[in-house]
Design a protein around this motif. Structure first.
Motif, PDB file in Angstrom:
ATOM      1  N   VAL A 153      40.587  37.127  45.173  1.00 50.84           N
ATOM      2  CA  VAL A 153      41.093  35.768  45.007  1.00 50.84           C
ATOM      3  C   VAL A 153      41.098  35.400  43.518  1.00 50.84           C
ATOM      4  N   THR A 154      40.086  35.864  42.795  1.00 52.06           N
ATOM      5  CA  THR A 154      40.020  35.627  41.351  1.00 52.06           C
ATOM      6  C   THR A 154      41.178  36.313  40.647  1.00 52.06           C
ATOM      7  N   ILE A 155      41.448  37.552  41.009  1.00 50.26           N
ATOM      8  CA  ILE A 155      42.576  38.284  40.410  1.00 50.26           C
ATOM      9  C   ILE A 155      43.877  37.552  40.706  1.00 50.26           C
ATOM     10  N   SER A 156      44.059  37.119  41.938  1.00 47.74           N
ATOM     11  CA  SER A 156      45.257  36.375  42.328  1.00 47.74           C
ATOM     12  C   SER A 156      45.392  35.090  41.504  1.00 47.74           C
ATOM     13  N   SER A 157      44.290  34.408  41.312  1.00 50.71           N
ATOM     14  CA  SER A 157      44.287  33.166  40.542  1.00 50.71           C
ATOM     15  C   SER A 157      44.714  33.412  39.095  1.00 50.71           C
ATOM     16  N   TRP A 158      44.240  34.501  38.505  1.00 48.82           N
ATOM     17  CA  TRP A 158      44.648  34.857  37.136  1.00 48.82           C
ATOM     18  C   TRP A 158      46.133  35.167  37.093  1.00 48.82           C
ATOM     19  N   GLU A 159      46.597  35.954  38.049  1.00 45.87           N
ATOM     20  CA  GLU A 159      47.997  36.368  38.061  1.00 45.87           C
ATOM     21  C   GLU A 159      48.940  35.189  38.275  1.00 45.87           C
ATOM     22  N   ARG A 160      48.494  34.198  38.985  1.00 45.53           N
ATOM     23  CA  ARG A 160      49.336  33.028  39.255  1.00 45.53           C
ATOM     24  C   ARG A 160      49.181  31.948  38.192  1.00 45.53           C
ATOM     25  N   GLY A 161      48.298  32.172  37.228  1.00 47.94           N
ATOM     26  CA  GLY A 161      48.137  31.238  36.117  1.00 47.94           C
ATOM     27  C   GLY A 161      47.269  30.037  36.395  1.00 47.94           C
ATOM     28  N   TYR A 162      46.524  30.080  37.497  1.00 48.89           N
ATOM     29  CA  TYR A 162      45.642  28.963  37.821  1.00 48.89           C
ATOM     30  C   TYR A 162      44.368  28.994  36.994  1.00 48.89           C
ATOM     31  N   GLN A 212      45.215  44.328  43.951  1.00 47.82           N
ATOM     32  CA  GLN A 212      44.291  43.290  43.500  1.00 47.82           C
ATOM     33  C   GLN A 212      42.867  43.632  43.910  1.00 47.82           C
ATOM     34  N   LYS A 213      42.718  44.179  45.093  1.00 48.55           N
ATOM     35  CA  LYS A 213      41.387  44.525  45.600  1.00 48.55           C
ATOM     36  C   LYS A 213      40.730  45.596  44.723  1.00 48.55           C
ATOM     37  N   LYS A 245      50.231  40.470  36.572  1.00 52.56           N
ATOM     38  CA  LYS A 245      50.660  41.144  37.789  1.00 52.56           C
ATOM     39  C   LYS A 245      51.502  42.369  37.458  1.00 52.56           C
ATOM     40  N   GLY A 246      52.403  42.239  36.505  1.00 51.89           N
ATOM     41  CA  GLY A 246      53.252  43.357  36.117  1.00 51.89           C
ATOM     42  C   GLY A 246      52.448  44.545  35.625  1.00 51.89           C
ATOM     43  N   ALA A 247      51.423  44.274  34.835  1.00 50.11           N
ATOM     44  CA  ALA A 247      50.574  45.350  34.316  1.00 50.11           C
ATOM     45  C   ALA A 247      49.834  46.037  35.455  1.00 50.11           C
ATOM     46  N   ARG A 248      49.343  45.232  36.408  1.00 49.01           N
ATOM     47  CA  ARG A 248      48.610  45.802  37.548  1.00 49.01           C
ATOM     48  C   ARG A 248      49.526  46.669  38.408  1.00 49.01           C
ATOM     49  N   VAL A 249      50.682  46.139  38.726  1.00 46.52           N
ATOM     50  CA  VAL A 249      51.632  46.876  39.554  1.00 46.52           C
ATOM     51  C   VAL A 249      52.077  48.149  38.839  1.00 46.52           C
ATOM     52  N   ASN A 250      52.340  48.029  37.553  1.00 46.70           N
ATOM     53  CA  ASN A 250      52.755  49.185  36.763  1.00 46.70           C
ATOM     54  C   ASN A 250      51.676  50.270  36.752  1.00 46.70           C
ATOM     55  N   ALA A 251      50.422  49.847  36.823  1.00 44.93           N
ATOM     56  CA  ALA A 251      49.302  50.793  36.851  1.00 44.93           C
ATOM     57  C   ALA A 251      49.071  51.357  38.250  1.00 44.93           C
ATOM     58  N   GLY A 252      49.797  50.838  39.241  1.00 46.63           N
ATOM     59  CA  GLY A 252      49.666  51.333  40.606  1.00 46.63           C
ATOM     60  C   GLY A 252      48.395  50.894  41.302  1.00 46.63           C
ATOM     61  N   LEU A 253      47.896  49.714  40.947  1.00 45.10           N
ATOM     62  CA  LEU A 253      46.639  49.223  41.507  1.00 45.10           C
ATOM     63  C   LEU A 253      46.861  47.984  42.368  1.00 45.10           C
TER      64      LEU A 253
END
Length: 66
Positions: A28-37, A16-17, A6-14
């Motif tokens: 939903v897949t991106i969210s699942s990765w970011e939450r460690g599921y 999840q969509k 999540k930090g890398a994504r936010v830092n890149a200004g992107l």
């Protein structure tokens, strides 16, 4: 400290969509990765690093202690 997904994504200004669209997966897949599921495949992790402008090592290696 290495980047979290999540930090890398936010830092890149992107959003999840936006990342999901670039990888042809759902946000939903991106969210699942970011939450460690779940975890991306190695190929997907490499693509994520490219999208975020970091190296794969930035995801998996902790920062060196000085």
């Amino acid at each position: 400290m290495g980047y979290t997904m999540k930090g890398a994504r936010v830092n890149a200004g992107l959003t999840q969509k936006e990342v999901a669209k670039a990888l042809n997966v759902s946000n939903v897949t991106i969210s699942s990765w970011e939450r460690g599921y779940n975890s991306p495949t190695l190929f997907q992790a490499v693509k994520l690093a490219e999208i975020y402008g970091i190296t794969l090592n930035d995801f998996i290696l902790p920062e060196k202690q000085v």
